[in-house]
Design a protein around this motif. Structure first.
Motif, PDB file in Angstrom:
ATOM      1  N   PHE A   1       4.643   1.392   8.059  1.00 32.32           N
ATOM      2  CA  PHE A   1       4.420   0.079   7.489  1.00 32.32           C
ATOM      3  C   PHE A   1       5.211  -0.086   6.190  1.00 32.32           C
ATOM      4  CE2 PHE A   1       2.276  -2.960   4.878  1.00 32.32           C
ATOM      5  CZ  PHE A   1       2.040  -4.001   5.737  1.00 32.32           C
TER       6      PHE A   1
ATOM      7  N   LEU B   1      -2.657  -1.791  14.418  1.00 29.72           N
ATOM      8  CA  LEU B   1      -3.518  -1.749  13.235  1.00 29.72           C
ATOM      9  C   LEU B   1      -4.961  -2.079  13.609  1.00 29.72           C
ATOM     10  CD1 LEU B   1      -1.264  -3.464  10.553  1.00 29.72           C
ATOM     11  CD2 LEU B   1      -1.851  -1.052  10.753  1.00 29.72           C
TER      12      LEU B   1
ATOM     13  N   PRO C   1      -7.298  -4.812  -3.744  1.00 29.31           N
ATOM     14  CA  PRO C   1      -6.710  -5.454  -2.563  1.00 29.31           C
ATOM     15  C   PRO C   1      -5.817  -6.624  -2.949  1.00 29.31           C
ATOM     16  CG  PRO C   1      -8.994  -6.082  -2.789  1.00 29.31           C
ATOM     17  CD  PRO C   1      -8.755  -5.035  -3.817  1.00 29.31           C
TER      18      PRO C   1
ATOM     19  N   LEU D   1      -3.524  -3.397   5.463  1.00 29.22           N
ATOM     20  CA  LEU D   1      -2.318  -3.335   6.300  1.00 29.22           C
ATOM     21  C   LEU D   1      -2.200  -4.577   7.165  1.00 29.22           C
ATOM     22  CD1 LEU D   1      -1.970   0.363   7.494  1.00 29.22           C
ATOM     23  CD2 LEU D   1      -0.691  -0.856   5.759  1.00 29.22           C
TER      24      LEU D   1
ATOM     25  N   PHE E   1       7.762  -3.150   6.438  1.00 25.65           N
ATOM     26  CA  PHE E   1       7.295  -4.491   6.105  1.00 25.65           C
ATOM     27  C   PHE E   1       7.381  -4.838   4.638  1.00 25.65           C
ATOM     28  CE2 PHE E   1       5.813  -3.813  10.250  1.00 25.65           C
ATOM     29  CZ  PHE E   1       5.895  -5.051  10.842  1.00 25.65           C
ATOM     30  N   THR E   2       6.896  -3.973   3.807  1.00 28.88           N
ATOM     31  CA  THR E   2       6.796  -4.400   2.418  1.00 28.88           C
ATOM     32  C   THR E   2       8.124  -4.749   1.772  1.00 28.88           C
ATOM     33  OG1 THR E   2       6.516  -2.072   1.955  1.00 28.88           O
ATOM     34  CG2 THR E   2       4.574  -3.472   1.774  1.00 28.88           C
TER      35      THR E   2
ATOM     36  N   MET F   1      10.619  -6.147   2.899  1.00 29.43           N
ATOM     37  CA  MET F   1      11.187  -7.355   3.457  1.00 29.43           C
ATOM     38  C   MET F   1      11.156  -8.497   2.455  1.00 29.43           C
ATOM     39  SD  MET F   1      10.422  -8.143   7.332  1.00 29.43           S
ATOM     40  CE  MET F   1       9.102  -9.289   7.178  1.00 29.43           C
ATOM     41  N   GLY F   2      10.057  -8.622   1.755  1.00 32.54           N
ATOM     42  CA  GLY F   2       9.943  -9.715   0.784  1.00 32.54           C
ATOM     43  C   GLY F   2      10.861  -9.531  -0.405  1.00 32.54           C
ATOM     44  N   HIS F   3      10.982  -8.307  -0.875  1.00 31.82           N
ATOM     45  CA  HIS F   3      11.778  -8.034  -2.077  1.00 31.82           C
ATOM     46  C   HIS F   3      13.154  -7.512  -1.690  1.00 31.82           C
ATOM     47  CE1 HIS F   3       7.759  -7.675  -4.074  1.00 31.82           C
ATOM     48  NE2 HIS F   3       7.455  -7.165  -2.896  1.00 31.82           N
TER      49      HIS F   3
ATOM     50  N   MET G   1      -1.319  -7.505   4.948  1.00 31.50           N
ATOM     51  CA  MET G   1      -0.008  -7.430   4.317  1.00 31.50           C
ATOM     52  C   MET G   1       1.132  -7.489   5.325  1.00 31.50           C
ATOM     53  SD  MET G   1      -0.661  -7.111   1.099  1.00 31.50           S
ATOM     54  CE  MET G   1       0.616  -6.211   0.235  1.00 31.50           C
ATOM     55  N   SER G   2       0.827  -7.424   6.596  1.00 34.83           N
ATOM     56  CA  SER G   2       1.922  -7.391   7.562  1.00 34.83           C
ATOM     57  C   SER G   2       2.616  -8.746   7.640  1.00 34.83           C
ATOM     58  CB  SER G   2       1.408  -6.958   8.935  1.00 34.83           C
ATOM     59  OG  SER G   2       0.436  -7.871   9.364  1.00 34.83           O
ATOM     60  N   ALA G   3       1.997  -9.778   7.075  1.00 35.82           N
ATOM     61  CA  ALA G   3       2.706 -11.048   6.949  1.00 35.82           C
ATOM     62  C   ALA G   3       3.874 -10.832   5.993  1.00 35.82           C
ATOM     63  CB  ALA G   3       1.765 -12.115   6.403  1.00 35.82           C
ATOM     64  N   PRO G   4       5.000 -11.467   6.236  1.00 35.73           N
ATOM     65  CA  PRO G   4       6.154 -11.217   5.379  1.00 35.73           C
ATOM     66  C   PRO G   4       5.960 -11.834   3.994  1.00 35.73           C
ATOM     67  CG  PRO G   4       6.645 -12.955   6.945  1.00 35.73           C
ATOM     68  CD  PRO G   4       5.288 -12.457   7.283  1.00 35.73           C
ATOM     69  N   GLY G   5       6.752 -11.357   3.058  1.00 43.71           N
ATOM     70  CA  GLY G   5       6.781 -11.975   1.734  1.00 43.71           C
ATOM     71  C   GLY G   5       5.677 -11.527   0.814  1.00 43.71           C
ATOM     72  N   GLN G   6       5.130 -10.362   1.067  1.00 44.92           N
ATOM     73  CA  GLN G   6       4.070  -9.874   0.196  1.00 44.92           C
ATOM     74  C   GLN G   6       4.608  -8.825  -0.769  1.00 44.92           C
ATOM     75  OE1 GLN G   6       0.851 -10.788   0.192  1.00 44.92           O
ATOM     76  NE2 GLN G   6       0.942 -12.216   1.884  1.00 44.92           N
ATOM     77  N   SER G   7       3.856  -8.590  -1.819  1.00 45.79           N
ATOM     78  CA  SER G   7       4.271  -7.555  -2.764  1.00 45.79           C
ATOM     79  C   SER G   7       3.906  -6.173  -2.200  1.00 45.79           C
ATOM     80  CB  SER G   7       3.581  -7.785  -4.099  1.00 45.79           C
ATOM     81  OG  SER G   7       2.191  -7.859  -3.907  1.00 45.79           O
ATOM     82  N   GLU G   8       4.191  -5.178  -2.985  1.00 42.43           N
ATOM     83  CA  GLU G   8       3.993  -3.821  -2.484  1.00 42.43           C
ATOM     84  C   GLU G   8       2.520  -3.417  -2.437  1.00 42.43           C
ATOM     85  OE1 GLU G   8       6.662  -0.020  -3.396  1.00 42.43           O
ATOM     86  OE2 GLU G   8       7.142  -1.801  -4.564  1.00 42.43           O
ATOM     87  N   LEU G   9       2.219  -2.508  -1.542  1.00 47.19           N
ATOM     88  CA  LEU G   9       0.862  -1.972  -1.457  1.00 47.19           C
ATOM     89  C   LEU G   9       0.530  -1.163  -2.695  1.00 47.19           C
ATOM     90  CD1 LEU G   9       0.325  -0.595   2.135  1.00 47.19           C
ATOM     91  CD2 LEU G   9      -0.853  -2.447   1.028  1.00 47.19           C
TER      92      LEU G   9
END
Lengths: 440, 440, 440, 440
Positions: free
Chosen positions: A193, A290, B390, B353, A197-198, A200-202, B356-364
């Motif tokens: 993951f 998931l 979260p 997870l 995925f992560t 991708m935004g940045h 956050m799997s939607a695009p355009g999110q910041s890091e975990l």
């Protein structure tokens, strides 16, 4: 002072009460009043001296309270008398309408109200007992059913025999094994993951297409080691077999299906099955993968069965029964909890907006109302991560009220729960003691 | 109304109960029923008028409840009667099988169930008392053992004499001294550690080799001032001597070894010994040196002995006894606690997870499941540092549920603990009062 | 069955108990046993038929328990009998050594143990009452002292008269005024401090000397508006006059001095006085000026006197008394609290150091052990700011244990406090009811 | 031993108490003493043998305690006797001044003090009942008022009939609808606000004038979709109609207006009305628009009416009554809470300033005292966001004390609340049981 002739001797169950006739004439129409009425002229009792002593085959102690009512016009009663007994006596003496003095209202109820608790607890315990000791194994007497109780006891009561202990231990080992596999798997999924995925935004700009490429590759690469899958399949087979055996040997199927632990066991079987069916496609659909992982977290609940190794403590059983029987209060508290969250969340939003509309302020911490609601939960429970917090004076005021209310909500839960727990616990202790004796 | 001839006079212990023969014939086979049977024709009692008065040397008050059972067919009992007494009376009157009315079930048990608490507390206190007052100093009567009780009292009971007070004071001073040395040492270790280890990861580039060099030097330089080592050695010698003296003078070695405070005392002795043996090599092995430091933190527990200066309060002794005697509940709560952590930790991982799997999110915020478990503990206890929190809506939902459950778990602990504490405390108060009188 | 001749009639206070001689002979040497001994041959009682009926002028109800002891060899007692009464009866019948049956141990103590609470609460309330109602105004009867009680009532009891209400209102207004001045002053001090001290560490380089210059200037500039000083002086004069008046009119000087609120009043007077004496120099010594400010925060406590406007609620008075009378438990909890902080602080330090000694980690969050102790307090109380938190797995484990222990420590406080509060509250309610009647 | 001649037989209500004349002569002037006085010589009683038996028509059981007072000079009483009864008996026997033995002080009060609770709860429940069942619908008998009770029951008691259930369901749907509209609107407002206000402070330099321009444009653009406004108007119309119907049909207007839920309903109507009146101008005055939004958050309280669907649980009604009836304690706690905030806030300010005045420190976290007060609230409630935290050792010490005090304040609330709740709950249970029987 009245003469001795005016005295009346009331022999109630052997105890001789003496009183004046005038005292007894206080309440016309009652049984005692009628004693003092002159006999009809023609009757044999009219001749001879008037009878002065009467015998009643009743409880002599309660009668002294009845007589006290004639003397003082206030009906008192002994402490913790049973209400049925008192009502029966009053009805006998014709005083069913007599009002009890206020200072005695609570004397009646002391133990009375607990009988209901007693019966509720009794029902709860008997249901457990039946299931446990299989008091109804006689239903299906055929040969086919002879092994059912034996199997049920073997599977459900880890302490009943050495075999049951071993079985339970094996189950626990499988559960631990499944948990370890599950934790291993989270690592793989997390790596996959993070890589895909992560970022991708940045996107870092130049390496964008390369990364895109790599993501595709990773997408193909994500696959947990096959031996883990097979090991988990083995565990699932064991769990499925055990669950099936327990399901068919269970004497009460409805109770079996309603138990949350059994439901969790059923759901636990799905992830591996789905993964086997879907096969490689699962890895390409991270969302499915998931979701399967989330269901796998039910493996943890298998550990709760370890509680069976401890002989279940009375206090805990009573606690569970208390929560069960006060579902109405729990629902009400949940509703109030949700209303608090919505209300303070909205207040916080407008408090911040109003406070921040002055120029020269920094940026808001939230972008929609759901973040406000999230903030409210975290403040009401006094967790307070600090990812969202008020910046303006009005928002801080709202937050102060919210935090204080949150602190008090926790405190308000205590008495409601405690009072019920105390009553059930007293009843459970009594039952535990009285059961062996023949009195119950 | 039946005639006077049908009456029966039952003189029970001097109290004359009167009733009709028909009443008594309600339950055939009982002792009272047999009174109404006609005597066998040949017997001398068959001649003459039938006996109408009987004497029984029994408790007259309970008999009125027995007679009430004949009259109303419901067996009640007085409030808080002792069960043994009631059962004996019922057996005498041949009513052992009589069922008690439900409203009286709880009357029996009030004090009954507490006797067990009483005995448990009695045992606990007597054990303490024996150890304290050495009620068994007669075991080894020889000259060699005469000093043992004296030494034990001197060392274990700071309030017994002036000498004991002085000894205890000296021990406390040594403990404070050891703590100060320990705190001094942490400073040295922290400096050494900061200089050598932490920058390694964030090397500043140019000065890398120099730093490497310096690290080697520091590695050699790390050594606490020798006088501190000697001072600590002195403290340890005192502690060791005191521990040895207490160990050999203790009347019950097993209890002595099981006490956590004594175990801590034993472990406290190791760090200095190991350091003396290993010598300079310890400084070169930071891991060993840190482990020794961690063990040294047991010095703090010596301060707990200061509690001995306060005459131990009853409430605290009862609290400790409550925790001891409800170890089963404590275990169960720990197991539930661990299961909650594992369950909500996994849920949180997958919630984040999935969200956050939607695009355009910041890091975990986390990189493995152990960070999730860590987050769960910090949320369940409502500490909420804010290092992990979260970021997605689904994760926030999980977190809201986790925080609410955590808040309630604390509340659920209260009734279980409180109910037991209340009972033991009532018992302890009673014992404290009754002991001096001769009744117990 | 023994013959009727073997019966004994014991007329105790009018209630005729009958029993067999053999029953009474169960315990030789007791008063009842002696009745059955044959009279000495020469005595007049030896002639004629043996006496079969004896009269005793004692409590007839307790005697039935005594007789029960002869019959069953178990000594029971009625519920909630007073211990003195029981002991006196047993002594009279020569049974002082008789052991009470275990099931009755707790019957005795029910109310008995509360008498002490009653007396303790009575003493506490009477002390308050004396001070309030001045039951001892007769001490100094001279003309000089006639105004003392009047003044005391006027100043100490806001609800006693209209004048007292006005005075109390004026005091409250002055207190609010002083608070406002105090808050104004903090602004000035904060500005001064921010301008002079904080940037010193982060010197911006070029403007260093200029800043230094400015600091000097600021140092001279810091002075609050003179009218604020004069206004505060006015408030202090009022407070001082009031305190003086209360001090000389107080009937019990020792209690007056021990009250924390009065001590706070005394300390409140110093800041203005010192500032007047020191004059301009105070502004040049920021440390002195800050200390004076800290003392000024005691003005807030004057607001607590507002509680006097509410008629003090019983529950709160009982709560204060509970805390007073359980100082021993409070001390013990504080000691345990400090030990927990020291112990977990040290563990956390070494946990982090051990966990971080692996290469490639980020920087530690703390530089000395005091920061660790600070972290421990914030974690134990579940505040959790997040300025310090563990970074390594071992540190997180320590933190998890610390947070769990902290959560439980709060819960453990509840039963200790609650049990005492409940008993005092019951006693206080009883006293409130019984006082007006003549029974107490 | 005194002769038989010295005995006195006191036949009290049929129970014959016997005692010596000397015993009775213990308290001169009492009714019993007078019996032993020789009759005046001339009276007929002076001739013939002295009377030795007297009859009194009083409670025989309490008399045995009275006689015990003559025998032992200590006045005891039976357990949980009613005080009125005891006082009346003592007055009859001329012993009104007799002091009760300390061990019996608490026996009297057990149930006595609860009668007041009983009456308070009774009043509370009857008020509810009257409003509910409209026991006073006979006031205005005219035709015009016949529908009032019917309408009230229909609107206020969702469980009374099918129509009431439907109405309640429709209301709930409208409330949910209004909430959804409200949440939609917050999104619009938040977007508008973010675009216009927050960047103003952090102007990015070049684009300043453009942004200014854009703000004007946005200012015109902000308008929520008209259909939402009309939908909300519809909801408001429904709410208004319902509120009006409930207001005119309510039997007790004062209670109706004092209920916080009804007040919230009234306030809920304003936002839409104001928005309709003000029209487009509202969007140009963000402050007004935000205030209207804040008032709209009262829509949430309509959800609380859902509690009516659950038959209100006894425990919750008792909890509300407890909070109502202990408003004095709640006020006192709020005052103490405010004083704590002000006091620890000031201490924290000076602690930090004193600690930070040493050179070389980082910047303060706060710029005025209100931020300190904010920090105090967040620390006392153990929320601990971490936006403000102490940096110096003295500030940390203050914070540690504050956090500990905050933790204890929550714990102190528990007993005060619990004790009252327990008493009211016992009373409420008793009432629930006793109501159906005719005893109350």
């Amino acid at each position: 002072m009245e003469g001795l002739d005016d005295k009346l001797i009331l022999n109630v169950g052997g105890m001789r009460h003496e009183t004046y006739i005038s005292t007894v004439r206080a309440f016309p129409g009652t049984r005692l009043y009628k004693l003092t009425e002159p006999p009809p002229p023609g009757s044999p009792a009219a001749q001879g001296p008037p009878v002065r002593e009467f015998f009643f085959d009743r409880n002599p102690e309660l009668f002294s309270y009845v007589l006290g009512y004639y003397r003082t016009r206030q009906l008192h009663c002994p402490n913790d008398v049973c209400r049925d007994v008192l009502e029966e006596e009053l009805a006998y003496w014709g005083l069913a309408e007599a009002p009890l003095a206020p200072c005695c209202w609570l004397k009646l109820s002391g133990r009375e109200t607990r009988t209901q608790d007693f019966l509720s607890w009794e029902a709860c315990e008997n249901a457990n007992l039946d299931e446990r000791l299989l008091l109804n194994p006689m239903e299906g007497q055929g040969l086919r059913n002879a092994w059912k109780p034996w199997l049920w006891v073997l599977l459900d009561q880890p302490q009943s025999s050495l075999g049951a202990k071993c079985l339970s231990l094996i189950s626990t080992l499988f559960a631990v094994c499944a948990l370890v596999i599950f934790f291993q798997e989270t690592e793989v999924q997390l790596d996959y993951f993070s890589a895909n995925f992560t970022p991708m935004g940045h996107g870092v700009g130049v390496g964008g297409s390369q990364q895109q490429q790599q993501q595709q590759n990773n997408g193909l690469v994500y696959r947990r080691a096959p031996h883990l899958l097979y090991l988990e399949l083995l565990c699932s087979l064991w769990f499925g077999t055990e669950l099936f055996a327990r399901a068919i040997s269970c004497p009460d199927k409805v109770r079996f299906l309603c138990s949350p632990l059994n439901l969790a066991d059923i759901f636990c079987l799905f992830p591996v099955l789905v993964e086997l069916v879907v096969g490689d496609k699962a890895e390409r659909q991270p969302r499915l993968s998931l979701t399967l992982g989330a269901i796998r977290s039910l493996y943890v609940l298998k550990l709760v069965r370890l509680l069976g190794f401890l002989e279940k403590s009375l206090a805990l059983r009573v606690l569970v029964h208390t929560l069960h029987s006060s579902w109405k209060e729990v629902c009400a508290f949940l509703l109030i909890w949700v209303a608090e969250i919505l209300f303070f969340g909205s207040l916080f939003l407008y408090g911040e907006l109003l406070g921040m509309s002055a120029p020269g302020q920094s940026e808001l911490h939230f972008g929609d109302i759901f973040t406000c609601l999230w903030w409210t939960v975290i403040t009401l429970t006094t967790v307070g991560y600090g990812d969202v917090y008020p910046l303006s004076a009005m928002g801080q005021l709202t937050a102060a009220v919210t935090a204080t209310v949150g602190m008090c909500t926790g405190v308000l839960l205590v008495p409601v729960l405690l009072v019920r727990f105390q009553r059930y616990y007293a009843v459970a202790l009594a039952r535990q003691k009285l059961r062996p004796s023949g009195l119950l």
